[in-house]
Each structure stands twice: as structure tokens, then as C-alpha cells.
Design an enzyme around this catalytic site. Structure first.
Site, PDB file in Angstrom:
ATOM      1  N   HIS A  35      44.711  58.832  74.691  1.00 22.43           N
ATOM      2  CA  HIS A  35      44.569  57.958  73.517  1.00 22.43           C
ATOM      3  C   HIS A  35      43.109  57.766  73.110  1.00 22.43           C
ATOM      4  O   HIS A  35      42.813  56.922  72.271  1.00 22.43           O
ATOM      5  CB  HIS A  35      45.178  56.582  73.807  1.00 22.43           C
ATOM      6  CG  HIS A  35      46.599  56.619  74.258  1.00 22.43           C
ATOM      7  ND1 HIS A  35      47.566  57.328  73.584  1.00 22.43           N
ATOM      8  CD2 HIS A  35      47.205  56.053  75.341  1.00 22.43           C
ATOM      9  CE1 HIS A  35      48.723  57.179  74.227  1.00 22.43           C
ATOM     10  NE2 HIS A  35      48.529  56.423  75.284  1.00 22.43           N
ATOM     11  N   HIS A  88      52.616  58.327  72.393  1.00 25.68           N
ATOM     12  CA  HIS A  88      52.810  59.127  73.594  1.00 25.68           C
ATOM     13  C   HIS A  88      53.543  60.427  73.282  1.00 25.68           C
ATOM     14  O   HIS A  88      54.142  61.028  74.173  1.00 25.68           O
ATOM     15  CB  HIS A  88      53.586  58.337  74.649  1.00 25.68           C
ATOM     16  CG  HIS A  88      52.860  57.143  75.160  1.00 25.68           C
ATOM     17  ND1 HIS A  88      52.946  55.914  74.558  1.00 25.68           N
ATOM     18  CD2 HIS A  88      51.992  56.995  76.199  1.00 25.68           C
ATOM     19  CE1 HIS A  88      52.183  55.049  75.221  1.00 25.68           C
ATOM     20  NE2 HIS A  88      51.597  55.680  76.201  1.00 25.68           N
TER      21      HIS A  88
END
Length: 329
Positions: free
Chosen positions: A56, A217
Site C-alpha cells: 500500500h 488488497h
């Protein structure tokens, strides 16, 4: 699959080492390289700690520094950090005023951060703010209820500024919880994520499809829709986000357009322009803006839109000084 890496198993550790060496005036590794913390901790301040899986970046490590986080714990790609990592960060960063954990609403993150908080409860005062800004309240295979996505940045920045000014733990907890209903995000993807361990995309779209309501994700979204021009895609997202926000307090909004890792900056600004136009047409005042690649999903081609309705005090805290690798003003 072609990626700039040596092995999938060492990718995260080597990346984090590079991050710390590149920003060594701001951050250092914690004990045993279990987490990354501010180089200069501020005594007597509530410590803000967050984290999540790698993939991320720049969230969360890029938000460690003055005016934002005191520490970030990073797990393997798309995997939560362990309770041991989180405990080590709490032990190192608590200067006597307690710790606030900022946790995205994914099952692994929630479980491990809660476990860490329970294990140190006898020695440290710890509170938790859960981030649930994703528009999709139905959750996914990774979460129950709305997920924590790009709106996490806004909450970390506002709480970080308040903590830097000396707000106590109860005040920070109340401030974070108070933002829950006023921060909403929605993501869209043109291409899935290529995960290094599997060398496969997490989902595959036909040439004429887009994935709406994606998380960070690589998981599929709420539904697939026909590919359309940018105005049509952004209008659909804007309408859904604004409809889910409170009807009152819309006189001051922060508009945040975030890239997922594989989207050119020029497209992000185009998306911002379209979203701002739609928002202003229905009477929403855009008081602050942020555009860029901050909360990613590895190499996903896509973006998210976040709108936060903020009061005068929250806007002031957003404007407060910040000095991190990813945010600096």
C-alpha cells in the site's frame, strides 16, 4: 511477470530497508526491524501507531514523521503485521501519554491490533480508532462491514496534527470516532493486481469491463460495469459517495483523488477535475484538495475518490504542519 525485485520472499524487507535509508533524517527502524518510527520521538505526546500489509506504499510508512504517525508496522504483502510487531512499537513509542492505534477495518488488522492492545494493557494505556471509510458496507472476504481504505490518510493526518499540539488520548479517540460518518471513499479498477508470490492477477477483466467498489488488497469490487469515458465513471462514483454522506455540514469538504499504483498522475488530475465539477454542481463546497498516489494496491490500474466533510477545527488540523516522506507542508 516482470518486477524489480530479487525474490518475492525478500521483497518487503529490502523495500523497507531502502525506505529507511532514503529517509534516514525522518525515520529509523525499531528494535529488531519490527517497525519504522520517527527518528525523534516527542516526549509527553500521545503516540500514534498504525500499519498493515505491504503493498500500500507510501501508506503507512510514508506517513511516519512530525504531525502524523509515530510508528508504522508492516506485514508481508497484503498481510497484517503481527501482534509482536505492534507491541514492540507501543513499547518503544509510548512516552507516558498513551498510544492511539489507527486500524483499517480488515479482519487480520483488527484481530492483531486488538490482541496487541490487550497484551500490553497492564503497562500502557491504549485506545483504538477503526477506519471504515469504504462505501461498500457489505464487506468482503477480508472484512466484516465497510473497509478502511484511502480515507485512512485523512484520519491519520488530522489526528496526527492534534496529537502534535498536545491533545490527550481521550480527545484523540473522540476526534477519530467523530470522523467515521463523514469520510467516504469508493475505488474503481481497470486492471487487477499482480501479486509477486503467485505471479497472477487477482482478477481479470475483459477489454470492455471495469471493476467498481474495489478494496486495496486486490480483491474484486462490488460489481463489474461496462467501460465508459472518465466523466461517466466519475459521475457514478461521485453520486454514490455524496449520497452516503450526511446531508448537513456540506459547506466544507476535502476532496482526495488517490492512485492505486498503476495510474498516471495526469489521469488522477483529470479525475479530480471531473469529480470536483460534479460535487460543486450539487452545492458541495470543496475547501481542501489532495491528488496523488498515496494508498496503493501494488500495481493496480485504478483510483479512488474520497470526500470528507470537515468542520473548521478539522480543517485547521488538516492544514497543520506535517513532515513525512509522503506528506510535507
Amino acid at each position: 511477470m516482470k518486477k524489480f525485485m530479487n525474490t518475492a520472499a525478500t521483497m518487503v524487507a529490502e523495500s523497507l530497508e531502502g525506505f529507511v535509508r532514503a529517509h534516514d533524517r525522518l525515520v529509523v527502524f525499531g528494535s529488531g526491524d519490527k517497525f519504522i518510527r520517527r527518528r525523534n520521538l516527542k516526549p509527553g505526546k500521545v503516540a500514534l501507531i498504525s500499519g498493515g500489509g505491504a503493498g500500500h506504499e507510501p501508506m503507512h510508512v510514508g506517513f511516519v514523521g512530525a504531525g502524523m504517525l509515530d510508528a508504522a508496522c508492516t506485514g508481508h504483502i497484503f498481510c497484517s503485521p503481527t501482534p509482536g510487531q505492534i507491541i514492540a512499537a507501543i513499547e518503544a513509542c509510548d512516552g507516558g501519554a498513551g498510544c492511539l492505534l489507527i486500524v483499517k477495518n480488515y479482519d487480520g488488522d483488527v484481530m492483531n491490533f486488538e490482541m496487541a492492545a490487550e497484551m500490553v494493557a497492564a503497562r500502557h494505556r491504549v485506545e483504538t480508532v477503526f477506519v471504515r471509510d469504504d462505501l461498500d458496507g457489505g464487506g468482503s472476504a477480508r472484512s466484516h462491514g465497510a473497509r478502511g481504505v484511502a480515507g485512512t490518510l485523512i484520519i491519520e493526518k488530522i489526528l496526527g496534527a492534534a496529537a502534535e499540539e498536545g491533545a490527550d488520548l481521550d480527545r484523540l479517540k473522540a476526534l477519530g470516532d467523530g470522523l467515521y460518518s463523514r469520510v467516504r471513499s469508493m475505488g474503481v479498477a481497470l486492471r487487477g493486481v499482480t501479486v509477486p508470490e503467485t505471479e497472477r492477477q487477482t482478477f481479470v477483466l475483459d477489454a470492455g469491463e471495469i471493476e467498481m467498489g474495489v478494496g486495496i488488497h486486490g480483491e474484486p469490487g462490488r460489481f463489474r460495469a461496462p467501460f465508459a469515458n472518465a466523466d461517466a465513471i466519475l459521475a457514478r462514483m461521485s453520486d454514490a459517495i455524496i449520497a452516503d454522506l450526511p446531508a448537513n455540514g456540506r459547506n466544507a469538504a476535502l476532496l482526495f483523488v488517490n492512485g492505486f499504483g498503476g495510474t498516471p498522475v495526469s489521469e488522477l488530475y483529470l479525475a479530480y477535475n471531473a469529480t470536483r465539477r460534479f460535487a460543486e454542481e450539487i452545492g458541495l463546497t470543496i475547501a481542501r484538495s489532495l491528488v496523488g498516489t498515496y494508498v496503493t494496491s501494488l500495481d493496480m490500474a485504478g483510483l479512488s475518490v474520497t470526500i470528507a466533510l470537515l468542520d473548521d477545527e478539522e480543517l485547521r488540523l488538516w492544514d497543520g504542519p506535517v513532515h513525512t516522506a509522503a506528506l510535507n507542508w
